[in-house]
Design a protein around this motif. Sequence first.
Motif, PDB file in Angstrom:
ATOM      1  N   ARG A 258      18.511 -16.262  -8.735  1.00  0.00           N
ATOM      2  CA  ARG A 258      19.616 -17.181  -8.452  1.00  0.00           C
ATOM      3  C   ARG A 258      20.476 -16.632  -7.307  1.00  0.00           C
ATOM      4  O   ARG A 258      20.814 -15.462  -7.287  1.00  0.00           O
ATOM      5  CB  ARG A 258      20.462 -17.389  -9.693  1.00  0.00           C
ATOM      6  CG  ARG A 258      21.434 -18.537  -9.571  1.00  0.00           C
ATOM      7  CD  ARG A 258      22.188 -18.780 -10.852  1.00  0.00           C
ATOM      8  NE  ARG A 258      21.376 -19.230 -11.951  1.00  0.00           N
ATOM      9  CZ  ARG A 258      21.029 -20.502 -12.150  1.00  0.00           C
ATOM     10  NH1 ARG A 258      21.393 -21.427 -11.295  1.00  0.00           N
ATOM     11  NH2 ARG A 258      20.307 -20.844 -13.197  1.00  0.00           N
TER      12      ARG A 258
ATOM     13  N   ASN B 160       6.981 -27.396 -14.900  1.00  0.00           N
ATOM     14  CA  ASN B 160       6.681 -26.838 -13.580  1.00  0.00           C
ATOM     15  C   ASN B 160       6.554 -28.001 -12.600  1.00  0.00           C
ATOM     16  O   ASN B 160       5.583 -28.746 -12.655  1.00  0.00           O
ATOM     17  CB  ASN B 160       5.373 -26.043 -13.635  1.00  0.00           C
ATOM     18  CG  ASN B 160       4.974 -25.479 -12.279  1.00  0.00           C
ATOM     19  OD1 ASN B 160       5.706 -25.591 -11.301  1.00  0.00           O
ATOM     20  ND2 ASN B 160       3.805 -24.880 -12.234  1.00  0.00           N
TER      21      ASN B 160
ATOM     22  N   TYR C 159      10.026 -25.865 -20.192  1.00  0.00           N
ATOM     23  CA  TYR C 159      10.466 -25.934 -18.799  1.00  0.00           C
ATOM     24  C   TYR C 159       9.309 -26.449 -17.956  1.00  0.00           C
ATOM     25  O   TYR C 159       8.299 -25.765 -17.804  1.00  0.00           O
ATOM     26  CB  TYR C 159      10.924 -24.551 -18.317  1.00  0.00           C
ATOM     27  CG  TYR C 159      12.092 -24.030 -19.111  1.00  0.00           C
ATOM     28  CD1 TYR C 159      13.390 -24.294 -18.715  1.00  0.00           C
ATOM     29  CD2 TYR C 159      11.886 -23.307 -20.283  1.00  0.00           C
ATOM     30  CE1 TYR C 159      14.469 -23.835 -19.460  1.00  0.00           C
ATOM     31  CE2 TYR C 159      12.949 -22.851 -21.033  1.00  0.00           C
ATOM     32  CZ  TYR C 159      14.240 -23.119 -20.626  1.00  0.00           C
ATOM     33  OH  TYR C 159      15.296 -22.667 -21.370  1.00  0.00           O
TER      34      TYR C 159
ATOM     35  N   LYS D 125      13.968 -19.400 -16.400  1.00  0.00           N
ATOM     36  CA  LYS D 125      14.262 -20.115 -15.137  1.00  0.00           C
ATOM     37  C   LYS D 125      14.148 -19.184 -13.939  1.00  0.00           C
ATOM     38  O   LYS D 125      13.587 -19.552 -12.910  1.00  0.00           O
ATOM     39  CB  LYS D 125      15.651 -20.761 -15.199  1.00  0.00           C
ATOM     40  CG  LYS D 125      15.719 -21.940 -16.157  1.00  0.00           C
ATOM     41  CD  LYS D 125      17.033 -22.656 -16.071  1.00  0.00           C
ATOM     42  CE  LYS D 125      18.068 -21.936 -16.882  1.00  0.00           C
ATOM     43  NZ  LYS D 125      19.365 -22.617 -16.944  1.00  0.00           N
TER      44      LYS D 125
ATOM     45  N   GLN E  18      16.688 -18.030 -21.963  1.00  0.00           N
ATOM     46  CA  GLN E  18      16.563 -19.294 -21.232  1.00  0.00           C
ATOM     47  C   GLN E  18      16.767 -19.066 -19.735  1.00  0.00           C
ATOM     48  O   GLN E  18      16.046 -19.613 -18.907  1.00  0.00           O
ATOM     49  CB  GLN E  18      17.560 -20.351 -21.740  1.00  0.00           C
ATOM     50  CG  GLN E  18      17.284 -20.816 -23.152  1.00  0.00           C
ATOM     51  CD  GLN E  18      18.101 -20.070 -24.189  1.00  0.00           C
ATOM     52  OE1 GLN E  18      18.466 -18.902 -24.006  1.00  0.00           O
ATOM     53  NE2 GLN E  18      18.384 -20.724 -25.306  1.00  0.00           N
ATOM     54  N   GLU E  19      17.739 -18.260 -19.397  1.00  0.00           N
ATOM     55  CA  GLU E  19      17.996 -17.957 -17.986  1.00  0.00           C
ATOM     56  C   GLU E  19      16.851 -17.141 -17.395  1.00  0.00           C
ATOM     57  O   GLU E  19      16.445 -17.351 -16.253  1.00  0.00           O
ATOM     58  CB  GLU E  19      19.320 -17.210 -17.835  1.00  0.00           C
ATOM     59  CG  GLU E  19      19.745 -16.978 -16.405  1.00  0.00           C
ATOM     60  CD  GLU E  19      20.065 -18.242 -15.621  1.00  0.00           C
ATOM     61  OE1 GLU E  19      20.127 -18.157 -14.382  1.00  0.00           O
ATOM     62  OE2 GLU E  19      20.253 -19.323 -16.220  1.00  0.00           O
TER      63      GLU E  19
ATOM     64  N   LYS F 146       9.797 -16.212  -7.038  1.00  0.00           N
ATOM     65  CA  LYS F 146       9.338 -17.396  -7.766  1.00  0.00           C
ATOM     66  C   LYS F 146       7.902 -17.184  -8.225  1.00  0.00           C
ATOM     67  O   LYS F 146       7.082 -16.678  -7.478  1.00  0.00           O
ATOM     68  CB  LYS F 146       9.371 -18.625  -6.855  1.00  0.00           C
ATOM     69  CG  LYS F 146      10.735 -18.940  -6.313  1.00  0.00           C
ATOM     70  CD  LYS F 146      10.673 -20.059  -5.292  1.00  0.00           C
ATOM     71  CE  LYS F 146      12.066 -20.236  -4.706  1.00  0.00           C
ATOM     72  NZ  LYS F 146      12.187 -21.341  -3.840  1.00  0.00           N
TER      73      LYS F 146
ATOM     74  N   PHE G  13      17.933 -21.262  -6.340  1.00  0.00           N
ATOM     75  CA  PHE G  13      16.989 -20.191  -6.632  1.00  0.00           C
ATOM     76  C   PHE G  13      16.342 -19.750  -5.329  1.00  0.00           C
ATOM     77  O   PHE G  13      16.144 -20.541  -4.420  1.00  0.00           O
ATOM     78  CB  PHE G  13      15.925 -20.681  -7.621  1.00  0.00           C
ATOM     79  CG  PHE G  13      16.494 -21.019  -8.962  1.00  0.00           C
ATOM     80  CD1 PHE G  13      16.784 -20.025  -9.875  1.00  0.00           C
ATOM     81  CD2 PHE G  13      16.747 -22.330  -9.318  1.00  0.00           C
ATOM     82  CE1 PHE G  13      17.311 -20.320 -11.122  1.00  0.00           C
ATOM     83  CE2 PHE G  13      17.263 -22.644 -10.562  1.00  0.00           C
ATOM     84  CZ  PHE G  13      17.548 -21.641 -11.465  1.00  0.00           C
TER      85      PHE G  13
ATOM     86  N   TYR H 172      11.711 -24.307 -26.331  1.00  0.00           N
ATOM     87  CA  TYR H 172      12.269 -24.916 -25.121  1.00  0.00           C
ATOM     88  C   TYR H 172      11.129 -25.057 -24.118  1.00  0.00           C
ATOM     89  O   TYR H 172      10.378 -24.111 -23.907  1.00  0.00           O
ATOM     90  CB  TYR H 172      13.357 -24.027 -24.506  1.00  0.00           C
ATOM     91  CG  TYR H 172      14.595 -23.882 -25.354  1.00  0.00           C
ATOM     92  CD1 TYR H 172      15.616 -24.817 -25.276  1.00  0.00           C
ATOM     93  CD2 TYR H 172      14.737 -22.813 -26.234  1.00  0.00           C
ATOM     94  CE1 TYR H 172      16.757 -24.693 -26.052  1.00  0.00           C
ATOM     95  CE2 TYR H 172      15.872 -22.676 -27.013  1.00  0.00           C
ATOM     96  CZ  TYR H 172      16.877 -23.617 -26.916  1.00  0.00           C
ATOM     97  OH  TYR H 172      18.007 -23.485 -27.691  1.00  0.00           O
TER      98      TYR H 172
ATOM     99  N   MET I 192      10.418 -18.471 -13.296  1.00  0.00           N
ATOM    100  CA  MET I 192       9.688 -19.607 -12.721  1.00  0.00           C
ATOM    101  C   MET I 192      10.161 -19.950 -11.308  1.00  0.00           C
ATOM    102  O   MET I 192       9.344 -20.142 -10.409  1.00  0.00           O
ATOM    103  CB  MET I 192       9.853 -20.852 -13.602  1.00  0.00           C
ATOM    104  CG  MET I 192       9.119 -20.792 -14.920  1.00  0.00           C
ATOM    105  SD  MET I 192       9.382 -22.280 -15.914  1.00  0.00           S
ATOM    106  CE  MET I 192       8.403 -23.488 -14.988  1.00  0.00           C
ATOM    107  N   PHE I 193      11.468 -20.059 -11.135  1.00  0.00           N
ATOM    108  CA  PHE I 193      12.017 -20.644  -9.909  1.00  0.00           C
ATOM    109  C   PHE I 193      12.616 -19.648  -8.931  1.00  0.00           C
ATOM    110  O   PHE I 193      12.961 -20.009  -7.813  1.00  0.00           O
ATOM    111  CB  PHE I 193      13.050 -21.711 -10.273  1.00  0.00           C
ATOM    112  CG  PHE I 193      12.503 -22.738 -11.228  1.00  0.00           C
ATOM    113  CD1 PHE I 193      11.396 -23.498 -10.887  1.00  0.00           C
ATOM    114  CD2 PHE I 193      13.070 -22.914 -12.470  1.00  0.00           C
ATOM    115  CE1 PHE I 193      10.870 -24.433 -11.765  1.00  0.00           C
ATOM    116  CE2 PHE I 193      12.556 -23.845 -13.362  1.00  0.00           C
ATOM    117  CZ  PHE I 193      11.453 -24.608 -13.008  1.00  0.00           C
TER     118      PHE I 193
END
Length: 187
Positions: free
Chosen positions: A129, A181, A179, A122, A118-119, A149, A145, A177, A125-126
């Motif tokens: 971190r 955009n 997510y 993210k 899951q992390e 990307k 973030f 799941y 996509m983004f």
Amino acid sequence: MTKSELNTIRFFNEIGVSSIRIPECDERTPDFYIKTNKQNIYVEVKEVRDNEAEKELLKEINQNGQTKVHDSPKLGKRFRSLIQRANKQLRNKCKSNDAGLVIIQDVRDFLTRSCTPQEEIKLAMFGDRVSWVSVNSGNIKADVFDKNKTTTEQKNTTISAVGLMLENIQDGNLTLYIYHNPHAKNP
């Protein structure tokens, strides 16, 4: 058909959604098409498989019962390339109001599979971190973030959402799941 494609068909059947397989041709196209009351959704399915280094690691474990230190790739790296490739395939079919969904499943061996998929989605996509820390108080002031990307206002806007498919190793149940955009041209 790949394991992920078979799991995608099974998942949609289990939730009562009819998915239509798009026949393969010379042009790289998405794998499935779903027609809903609101819009058409094109689905491209991608798999994360063991790379050569991971295959060697598994071979070493099988032969010796153990391994030396193994360096995992940077989190999100494999997922980023899958998202970028999927966008190209979706772009060939998604027109006007059509949505594009990428479904990614990590089908690697248990020992090499992502512990935090899951992390990773993210981060892919983004971006990576970044946490800003106040020097005076030691408190985290922001958690945002940054670089790397794959979904921005200029990149991969055909992708409406990225789905992460997980298969429970004990009972085979599937979980998807989704997510969104925020930069998608067709949400």
